[in-house]
Design a protein around this motif. Structure first.
Motif, PDB file in Angstrom:
ATOM      1  N   LEU A   1       7.128 -21.296 -28.072  1.00 18.46           N
ATOM      2  CA  LEU A   1       5.545 -22.007 -27.667  1.00 18.46           C
ATOM      3  C   LEU A   1       5.052 -20.772 -26.987  1.00 18.46           C
ATOM      4  N   ASP A   2       3.735 -20.878 -27.338  1.00 16.44           N
ATOM      5  CA  ASP A   2       2.406 -20.346 -26.106  1.00 16.44           C
ATOM      6  C   ASP A   2       2.239 -21.403 -25.365  1.00 16.44           C
ATOM      7  N   PRO A   3       2.171 -21.305 -23.537  1.00 16.21           N
ATOM      8  CA  PRO A   3       2.047 -22.380 -22.880  1.00 16.21           C
ATOM      9  C   PRO A   3       1.179 -22.945 -23.262  1.00 16.21           C
ATOM     10  N   MET A   4       0.525 -22.339 -23.748  1.00 19.74           N
ATOM     11  CA  MET A   4      -1.747 -23.539 -23.572  1.00 19.74           C
ATOM     12  C   MET A   4      -0.669 -24.181 -24.986  1.00 19.74           C
ATOM     13  N   ASP A   5       0.635 -24.251 -25.157  1.00 15.06           N
ATOM     14  CA  ASP A   5       0.211 -25.106 -26.586  1.00 15.06           C
ATOM     15  C   ASP A   5       1.071 -26.630 -25.570  1.00 15.06           C
ATOM     16  N   TYR A   6       2.050 -26.120 -24.637  1.00 15.86           N
ATOM     17  CA  TYR A   6       2.469 -27.448 -23.935  1.00 15.86           C
ATOM     18  C   TYR A   6       0.801 -28.888 -23.751  1.00 15.86           C
ATOM     19  N   GLU A   7      -0.112 -27.988 -23.869  1.00 14.15           N
ATOM     20  CA  GLU A   7      -1.199 -29.165 -23.860  1.00 14.15           C
ATOM     21  C   GLU A   7      -1.782 -29.840 -24.813  1.00 14.15           C
ATOM     22  N   SER A   8      -1.378 -29.187 -25.403  1.00 21.69           N
ATOM     23  CA  SER A   8      -1.505 -29.833 -27.121  1.00 21.69           C
ATOM     24  C   SER A   8      -1.280 -31.075 -28.148  1.00 21.69           C
ATOM     25  N   LYS A   9      -2.563 -31.713 -28.547  1.00 20.12           N
ATOM     26  CA  LYS A   9      -2.343 -32.756 -29.072  1.00 20.12           C
ATOM     27  C   LYS A   9      -1.161 -32.534 -29.970  1.00 20.12           C
ATOM     28  N   SER A  10      -0.688 -31.098 -31.143  1.00 21.04           N
ATOM     29  CA  SER A  10       0.395 -30.822 -31.046  1.00 21.04           C
ATOM     30  C   SER A  10       1.724 -31.102 -30.933  1.00 21.04           C
TER      31      SER A  10
END
Length: 164
Positions: free
Chosen positions: A5-14
């Protein structure tokens, strides 16, 4: 079998969905043995996500929710696995609701061999019961997904491939 995953996805609601999406998409439209083979390659947390999302992604309408609940209870025999997966993430509310859904499905269909989405059109009481359970499910599943996301953030190495 972890995801990149892109580290930006770590905070995703998904986040929880992103952690199991490649596995579910890989077996979409395939037979039960392919789905079982994929499931058996997963760790406990991933198995919980796999079963949850294989059900949750089919709960958008009342008819879908009703039919897929019955399908998971009667045909796939995966209902207890879904509850076990939720328990893995220390969720107590949604598994209790799944118990209520199971009771309704079994009680309302004990004399029928098949369940059909059109059952709701033909039985207003059933429609109201399913509508009530569906509304609760939507609310509780959102909380469960947030719980899964938090768990994944706290246990990242279980789900996400990290570069050392």
């Amino acid at each position: 079998m972890k995801v990149k995953l892109d580290p930006m996805d770590y905070e995703s609601k998904s986040l929880s969905w992103l952690c199991i999406k490649p596995m579910l998409l890989a077996v979409r439209g395939k037979d039960f043995s392919a789905k079982s083979e994929m499931y058996n390659q997963l760790n406990e947390g991933q198995k919980g996500l796999y079963l949850f999302y294989s059900f949750h992604n089919h709960t958008k309408t009342l008819e879908e929710f009703y039919w897929f609940s019955a399908y998971n209870i009667n045909e796939l025999k995966s209902w207890n696995g879904i509850k076990k997966g939720l328990n893995y993430f220390k969720d107590v509310t949604l598994p209790k609701l799944l118990d209520d859904i199971e009771i309704l499905i079994i009680e309302r269909n004990k004399f029928k061999k098949t369940v059909s989405p059109t059952d709701l059109e033909n039985d207003k009481e059933l429609m109201n019961d399913v509508k009530n359970l569906h509304e609760q499910y939507i609310k509780y599943s959102e909380t469960s997904i947030n719980r899964m996301n938090d768990w994944i953030k706290a246990n990242r190495t279980e789900f996400i491939e990290t570069d050392l």
